[in-house]
Design an enzyme around this catalytic site. Sequence first.
Site, PDB file in Angstrom:
ATOM      1  N   SER A 266     -10.970 -19.110 -55.114  1.00  0.00           N
ATOM      2  CA  SER A 266     -12.114 -19.571 -54.342  1.00  0.00           C
ATOM      3  C   SER A 266     -11.737 -19.899 -52.896  1.00  0.00           C
ATOM      4  CB  SER A 266     -12.734 -20.763 -55.061  1.00  0.00           C
ATOM      5  OG  SER A 266     -14.075 -20.856 -54.727  1.00  0.00           O
ATOM      6  N   HIS A 407     -17.432 -18.636 -62.306  1.00  0.00           N
ATOM      7  CA  HIS A 407     -16.464 -18.926 -61.249  1.00  0.00           C
ATOM      8  C   HIS A 407     -15.353 -19.826 -61.803  1.00  0.00           C
ATOM      9  CE1 HIS A 407     -15.374 -19.242 -57.048  1.00  0.00           C
ATOM     10  NE2 HIS A 407     -15.465 -20.562 -57.049  1.00  0.00           N
TER      11      HIS A 407
HETATM   12  C1  GTR Z   1     -18.354 -22.958 -52.490  1.00  0.00           C
HETATM   13  C2  GTR Z   1     -18.224 -22.134 -51.253  1.00  0.00           C
HETATM   14  C3  GTR Z   1     -17.450 -20.883 -51.529  1.00  0.00           C
HETATM   15  C4  GTR Z   1     -16.224 -21.108 -52.399  1.00  0.00           C
HETATM   16  C5  GTR Z   1     -16.360 -22.246 -53.382  1.00  0.00           C
HETATM   17  C6  GTR Z   1     -15.074 -22.870 -53.923  1.00  0.00           C
HETATM   18  O1  GTR Z   1     -19.101 -24.109 -52.278  1.00  0.00           O
HETATM   19  O2  GTR Z   1     -19.511 -21.828 -50.802  1.00  0.00           O
HETATM   20  O3  GTR Z   1     -17.134 -20.227 -50.316  1.00  0.00           O
HETATM   21  O4  GTR Z   1     -15.091 -21.266 -51.644  1.00  0.00           O
HETATM   22  O5  GTR Z   1     -17.069 -23.312 -52.885  1.00  0.00           O
HETATM   23  O6  GTR Z   1     -14.087 -23.010 -53.215  1.00  0.00           O
HETATM   24  O7  GTR Z   1     -15.114 -23.292 -55.075  1.00  0.00           O
END
Ligand code: GTR
Length: 426
Positions: A266, A407
């Site tokens: 991420s 995710h």
């Molecule tokens: C979200 C962000 C993403 C991603 C994610 C993370 O809020 O919009 O770009 O990086 O976090 O790091 O879990």
Amino acid sequence: MKLKLFLPVLFVAFGALAQTRTNESNLDESKVGTYTLPDPLICADGTRVTSAKIWEKKRRPELVKMFEEEVYGRAPDRLRGMHFAVRSFATNALGGMATRKEITIWFTRGTNGPSMNLLIYTPNASRKPVPAFLGLNFSGNHAVSADSGITLPDRWLPPAKDGSVTNNRATEAGRGKEASRWQLEKILARGYALATVYYGDLEPDFTNGWKLGVRAALSRDGTNTVFKPGDWGAISTWAWGLSRALDYLETDRAIDARHLAVIGHSRLGKAALWAGAHDQRFALVVVNESGEGGAALARRWFGETTALINGHFPHWFDGNFKKYSGHENKMPTDQHEVIALVAPRPVYIASAEDDRWSDPRGEFLGAKGAEPVYQLFSEAGLGVNEWPPVNHPVGDFIGYHVRTGKHDVTDYDWEQYLNFADRHFH
Ligand code: GTR
């Protein structure tokens, strides 16, 4: 007369269009629209890169500079006076399976300046220096494993509802909290070391977090520093920390530092990608669900947008990057080119089907766009033209999969990364 009337109308129409593209994220594939990516093989002066040598000598440095100036910001080199101290050492960790080491990396002379704590596990089954995975973690080194021998971090942590943080400090309850994302025993059993640092050691992740991190500590004006466009942002700072961890690992005789994979998930996937792109000592790069500002193409309107990421996380990128909110087409680069900077070293890009915010298809297309540079080195890239079905890893020097689920970093992901590293390291 007619013209005068016509112009304001045109203006409004463009304004409306720009707004849809800017402020909202799109999750409808039929609305993505068309875009033209910059060609990684055309230099700023219009000449074409026709050999690996021209890429290395001319185009690569030019692209590194563009990403430094326009996207992530420039980080300093390692500082004179940087030094390391062993904080703890145990040869019988995890029931005798591993040696656990904790190293403090002091970025400047003495022990009053900024530092970070590196946690390392090496497999006891190996007598030779081992290849390693290095990555930043989100919740503290103690979150990577339930191993009670890991020192709790004493740094700032974001509030958490699960009892793992009180008054922005870690508690015992956070031990092993991220364990499923690290698969430590599996990594060790496959003959690899794992090295990790809490990303908040470098910079706590909030707008003014830099005041508690190395960006303030290493600036002449400290917390009064006014950053100029082109100066480092948080992602660049985290990536810098990965290179400083590598500086230490090069000195550790248990580690084969010529076979070091940098990995991140991420926002830390964005940092791992930038670290691996920038610092050619990393032999392999693994980028897990990195999305916008990571492997996903910025020009493709799907999931998070440049405007949204700049709005929510103004500290992540450098000042110049703000110009591109809603103006992705004006970027001198796009994210396929940061992937291409890893060439000819192996890079693995991974997506998750339900992680639409990261734009899984856009991550695949980012990887695809890097392929011409691998071909310059006569290395096969992805080897497929179509986005592969779920749970169907593809690729040679560019690896890729989109797995089912959300995710996260899972056992399935690690299985692919270990197979990929085996293939390229052995
Ligand atoms: C979200 C962000 C993403 C991603 C994610 C993370 O809020 O919009 O770009 O990086 O976090 O790091 O879990």
